[in-house]
Structure formats: C-alpha cells, structure tokens
Design a protein around this motif. Structure first.
Motif, PDB file in Angstrom:
ATOM      1  N   PHE A  24       0.833  -1.204   0.000  1.00 48.01           N
ATOM      2  CA  PHE A  24       0.000   0.000   0.000  1.00 48.01           C
ATOM      3  C   PHE A  24       0.865   1.252   0.000  1.00 48.01           C
ATOM      4  CE2 PHE A  24      -2.283   3.244   2.565  1.00 48.01           C
ATOM      5  CZ  PHE A  24      -3.358   3.460   1.713  1.00 48.01           C
ATOM      6  N   GLU A  25       1.855   1.291   0.877  1.00 49.38           N
ATOM      7  CA  GLU A  25       2.733   2.461   0.967  1.00 49.38           C
ATOM      8  C   GLU A  25       3.585   2.617  -0.289  1.00 49.38           C
ATOM      9  OE1 GLU A  25       4.757   1.824   4.683  1.00 49.38           O
ATOM     10  OE2 GLU A  25       3.234   2.990   5.777  1.00 49.38           O
ATOM     11  N   LEU A  29      -1.920  -0.452  -4.840  1.00 51.27           N
ATOM     12  CA  LEU A  29      -3.133  -0.449  -4.025  1.00 51.27           C
ATOM     13  C   LEU A  29      -3.966  -1.712  -4.215  1.00 51.27           C
ATOM     14  CD1 LEU A  29      -4.159   3.272  -4.632  1.00 51.27           C
ATOM     15  CD2 LEU A  29      -2.691   2.339  -2.836  1.00 51.27           C
ATOM     16  N   GLU A  55      -9.222   1.442   4.295  1.00 51.91           N
ATOM     17  CA  GLU A  55      -8.264   2.467   3.890  1.00 51.91           C
ATOM     18  C   GLU A  55      -7.692   2.174   2.500  1.00 51.91           C
ATOM     19  OE1 GLU A  55      -6.693   5.132   6.816  1.00 51.91           O
ATOM     20  OE2 GLU A  55      -8.736   4.999   6.057  1.00 51.91           O
ATOM     21  N   GLU A  59      -8.457   4.322  -1.030  1.00 55.66           N
ATOM     22  CA  GLU A  59      -7.356   4.932  -1.772  1.00 55.66           C
ATOM     23  C   GLU A  59      -7.338   4.426  -3.216  1.00 55.66           C
ATOM     24  OE1 GLU A  59      -4.368   7.784  -1.780  1.00 55.66           O
ATOM     25  OE2 GLU A  59      -5.746   7.236  -0.160  1.00 55.66           O
ATOM     26  N   HIS A  63     -14.901   2.898  -3.368  1.00 54.91           N
ATOM     27  CA  HIS A  63     -15.517   3.490  -2.180  1.00 54.91           C
ATOM     28  C   HIS A  63     -16.631   2.624  -1.589  1.00 54.91           C
ATOM     29  CE1 HIS A  63     -13.172   7.124  -2.619  1.00 54.91           C
ATOM     30  NE2 HIS A  63     -13.496   7.166  -3.903  1.00 54.91           N
ATOM     31  N   ASP A 254     -10.792  15.401   6.490  1.00 52.29           N
ATOM     32  CA  ASP A 254     -10.224  14.087   6.193  1.00 52.29           C
ATOM     33  C   ASP A 254      -9.315  13.595   7.317  1.00 52.29           C
ATOM     34  OD1 ASP A 254     -11.560  13.988   3.803  1.00 52.29           O
ATOM     35  OD2 ASP A 254      -9.853  14.670   2.597  1.00 52.29           O
TER      36      ASP A 254
END
Length: 324
Positions: A24-25, A29, A55, A59, A63, A254
């Motif tokens: 993820f980082e 994703l 999360e 990203e 959604h 946010d």
C-alpha cells in the motif's frame, strides 16, 4: 494511529497484513487490498484488519467496498476504537455525528502518549500553548487562583500556566497521557474525564483552558454551558480550534478532526454567557507538510444578570466537590 499494532492473534494473518501495508505504501493499491483480504479470510473477526482494508480500498477508488469494510469494523467494535464511524461520515455513509467517538480519542492518545511531546512540538511545530498563554496575558491578569486544563494531555499547556496559577488541575480521557503529565509534577490534581459526558467542573475555578482539544468534540454548546455554569463573572475561558472559513458551523475534515467557523464560535459563546475578549487567527501546527490555521480564543464569563448558564444541564447547576 498504528493500526497494525492491533494484532489479529494469528501470526500468518499479521504477516500478510504487514506485507499488504508495505504494498500500500509503495502505491500498489490493488495488490495491497487483495493481500489484506487474504489476511481477513484467516481472521474474519479482526477489527483493525477490516479498517485497514477500508483504507486501502478507498485509496484505490473502490468506495463502496471501503464503506462495507468500515461497516464491518464498526459492527465488530461498536465502541469504535479505530474511528470507523468518522470514515463512514466522510464518505457519505453516515450522518449526524457531532463528535469523535470517545473510545477512538482515548485509544488514539493512549497510543500517541509516549512520543507526543517530541512529535507535536519538534516535528509538527505545535504552537497552541504558547499562543494561548500570550492571549491570556493580554487580559491583564497575571495570577489565577484555580485553573482547569481540559484535555491536558502530557501537560504542555500546564507547563505554561504553572507560574501564574495557585492551584492547577488537569483532565484528560487518556490514562497514558495522564501518567506522563503526572511525571512532570506540573499539576496539583489530575483526573480522568470524558469531556463529552462531563457533568460539571470545580466551582472555584477562575480560568479554564482547552488547548487543541475541541477538534475532537465537534459540537461544543453543551460543554460551553458546563464551563459557564462553573465560572464566576470575570473568569476566563481560553481555547483553540481549527479554523473553518465556510458557511457551515463546523466540518469534519479528512484528518478526522473537526474545524469550526468564527461566527459559530462567537454565537455559541454568547449563548452560554461569555463575551469574546479576543479571537485571533494563527498557524497552530503543521500536518503532512501543510500549515493548519486555527483560532485562538479568550472569552470572559459575563455576570449572572445576563442569564449565564441557562442552557447548562441540571447536573452542572449543582454544587459538587471536585473530581478526584
């Protein structure tokens, strides 16, 4: 908040989650979400895993799936230690929240306590205690008999107040923060308290402060009434908020912190029986490299003839001994 510190109890699931977070980082994703999903297949009741999956999916632009993941986290932990309800509100799946969940705030600051002073002051250029002290000093009051520092944290505001206060009391929801405040030997008394359910304050106080606290409370009218009911005419109430320049009274950002508008604050203070003595805009800290503008407010408790404290709850109108 370090979500992966909340272990699943399954070593294999934890390892997959750690690798998913690395992906993820690194910006991969889709792969991160898929791997987190595999971790959750091993531990479907892992609250933090569902939150992390939300999360990652958000990203990635998924959604609806992110909302499902946060809803799962909230079902598994109704107290909402991870703040899933705030994520749901930010993504339009929940309405009407007026404060961060108490369990979320407590968990956040219990985790943050050990590195709080260093991270906030040295890394984020936190200035609220300094700015509030300067604003209070402009009121031509050099001594206070009894000050109550709401949301005292590790005592950064208390360190500023100590020289001008005969009796200094601190309140905070986080037990870990209170331990660090106690180690500084700044306060005469410390108490664990949830400001969202605070029934009253010590009647003998002539100064109440709240440094960088109200961004987690949202709606402030009830607490303002409690504070007004405890203070005598001429007493001071000094606090900070994040500044919101739009037409809404407050907004959830946010960052999962609330920001308040200047007209709303002035109206809420007046309704509780305060006169706004000063209200200054200032950069209060940095956040992810961006300056955060806040409002530094000092209000004076008006006389009883102005109808002060009419909105206060019944419990706040009764004399009670201070909390221990």
């Amino acid at each position: 908040m370090n979500l992966l510190s909340f272990s699943s109890g399954n070593l294999l699931a934890d390892r997959r989650a750690e690798y998913a977070w690395m992906l993820f980082e690194a910006g991969d994703l889709k792969a991160a979400a898929e791997l987190m999903g595999e971790a959750l297949a091993l531990t479907p009741s892992w609250t933090a895993g569902h939150f992390c999956l939300g999360e990652m999916l958000a990203e990635a632009g998924e959604h609806a799936a992110a909302i499902d993941a946060w809803r799962a986290a909230l079902r598994l932990d109704p107290e909402d230690r991870l703040g899933a309800s705030l994520k749901l509100e930010l993504h339009g799946a929940l309405d009407g929240m007026e404060a961060a969940p108490s369990a979320f705030v407590e968990t956040l600051f219990d985790q943050y306590a050990e590195t709080f002073d260093t991270a906030l002051v040295e890394k984020l250029a936190y200035r609220v205690p300094e700015l509030l002290t300067e604003a209070i000093g402009r009121q031509a009051r050099d001594r206070f008999a009894h000050a109550v520092d709401l949301g005292c944290g590790t005592g950064l505001m208390g360190e500023r107040l100590r020289a001008s206060v005969s009796f200094l009391e601190g309140m905070d929801i986080s037990a870990e923060m209170l331990k660090r405040a106690e180690a500084k030997h700044v306060y005469d008394r410390l108490a664990r308290a949830d400001l969202m359910t605070l029934p009253d304050l010590p009647r003998q106080a002539d100064l109440v402060t709240a440094a960088d606290v109200f961004m987690y409370l949202g709606a402030l009218e009830q607490l303002f009434a409690v504070i007004a009911a405890a203070l005598g005419p001429g007493s001071l109430f000094a606090f900070s908020v994040e500044h919101h320049a739009g037409p809404e009274p407050m907004v959830l950002r946010d960052s999962r912190r609330y920001a308040h508008s200047e007209p709303h604050l002035r109206a809420a203070l007046a309704a509780a029986g305060f006169e706004t003595a000063s209200l200054d805009r200032a950069v209060i800290r940095m956040d992810r490299g961006d300056p955060i503008e806040g409002l530094i407010v000092v209000a004076v408790r008006k006389g009883a003839e102005a109808g002060v404290g009419d909105a206060a709850p019944t419990a706040a109108s009764k004399d009670r001994p201070p909390a221990h």
